[in-house]
Scaffold this motif. Structure first.
Motif, mmCIF file in Angstrom:
data_model
loop_
_atom_site.group_PDB
_atom_site.id
_atom_site.type_symbol
_atom_site.label_atom_id
_atom_site.label_comp_id
_atom_site.label_asym_id
_atom_site.label_seq_id
_atom_site.Cartn_x
_atom_site.Cartn_y
_atom_site.Cartn_z
ATOM 1 N N ARG A 32 95.236 -47.269 -37.463
ATOM 2 C CA ARG A 32 94.152 -46.432 -37.988
ATOM 3 C C ARG A 32 93.732 -46.931 -39.366
ATOM 4 N NH1 ARG A 32 93.971 -39.831 -38.005
ATOM 5 N NH2 ARG A 32 91.874 -39.668 -38.866
ATOM 6 N N SER A 37 88.881 -37.694 -40.274
ATOM 7 C CA SER A 37 88.463 -37.580 -38.877
ATOM 8 C C SER A 37 87.026 -37.081 -38.806
ATOM 9 C CB SER A 37 89.369 -36.594 -38.144
ATOM 10 O OG SER A 37 90.701 -37.042 -38.163
ATOM 11 N N TRP A 129 90.887 -39.410 -33.960
ATOM 12 C CA TRP A 129 90.440 -40.655 -34.609
ATOM 13 C C TRP A 129 90.121 -41.780 -33.625
ATOM 14 C CZ3 TRP A 129 93.402 -45.290 -34.764
ATOM 15 C CH2 TRP A 129 94.690 -45.193 -34.213
ATOM 16 N N GLU A 160 88.277 -46.873 -32.385
ATOM 17 C CA GLU A 160 88.475 -45.984 -33.525
ATOM 18 C C GLU A 160 87.117 -45.444 -33.946
ATOM 19 O OE1 GLU A 160 90.351 -45.734 -38.025
ATOM 20 O OE2 GLU A 160 90.299 -47.678 -37.029
ATOM 21 N N SER A 162 85.027 -43.239 -36.877
ATOM 22 C CA SER A 162 85.073 -42.803 -38.280
ATOM 23 C C SER A 162 84.596 -41.360 -38.428
ATOM 24 C CB SER A 162 84.196 -43.714 -39.136
ATOM 25 O OG SER A 162 82.823 -43.420 -38.908
#
Length: 181
Positions: A32, A37, A129, A160, A162
């Protein structure tokens, strides 16, 4: 840390691609990178961020099926890190992309080569996430010498997301294509 022996914890996602009876043939690792989150609707309580990531996923799936390159690229961070199987050049290896401009060129080449007949979700998982999915793609070749041929393959990928709702990384691999028509 190797130098100090200090231990730390951070969330990671790892895929171990396999090629049938050959066992694990690779490792795709992502730690990560974003601290925050995706906010989401407060009415969803503790799961608000997961539901927000799920919405990003649904938007992307719709764009994949329609060949909507602009939407996919709009949802990418400007320095998106991408490592996915190269179905355009058919190398069987990962294509590495490091910007949303690289991503746009790659997607334009993919959709110039294929018409997507269907993208089915085999399995999916969301966290606050990232998302993971296995997709079953059915594509028709647009270009000679295989124009009109229909193929099916599976991809297993994670991304992932943002706090701004942008895909920061998109990493995965896929099976060989099987000709079905």
């Amino acid at each position: 840390m190797k130098q100090t022996g200090e231990e730390s914890e951070r969330p990671v996602v790892v895929l171990f691609p396999t090629m049938g009876s050959e066992g694990i043939t690779g490792e795709l690792f992502w730690g990560r990178t974003q601290q925050d989150s995706l906010p989401g609707d407060p009415a969803n309580g503790a799961l608000a961020a997961r539901f927000a990531v799920a919405e990003v996923h649904e938007t992307l799936l719709d764009a994949y099926g329609k060949g909507d390159v602009d939407t996919i690229v709009e949802m990418a961070h400007r320095e998106i890190q991408t490592g996915v199987r190269d179905y355009v050049a058919q190398t069987g290896t990962l294509v590495e992309l490091h910007t949303k401009d690289d991503l746009k060129i790659h997607l334009q080449e993919f959709y110039a080569h294929y018409s997507v007949r269907g993208v089915e979700v085999v399995t999916k998982h969301f966290d606050d996430w990232f998302f993971f999915h296995e997709l079953r793609w059915t594509v028709e070749v647009r270009k000679d010498p295989d124009a009109g041929s229909v193929f099916r393959y599976h991809t297993a990928e994670y991304a992932e997301v943002s706090a701004a709702g942008l895909v920061v990384a998109h990493i995965g691999h896929g099976t060989d294509q099987l000709k079905i028509g």
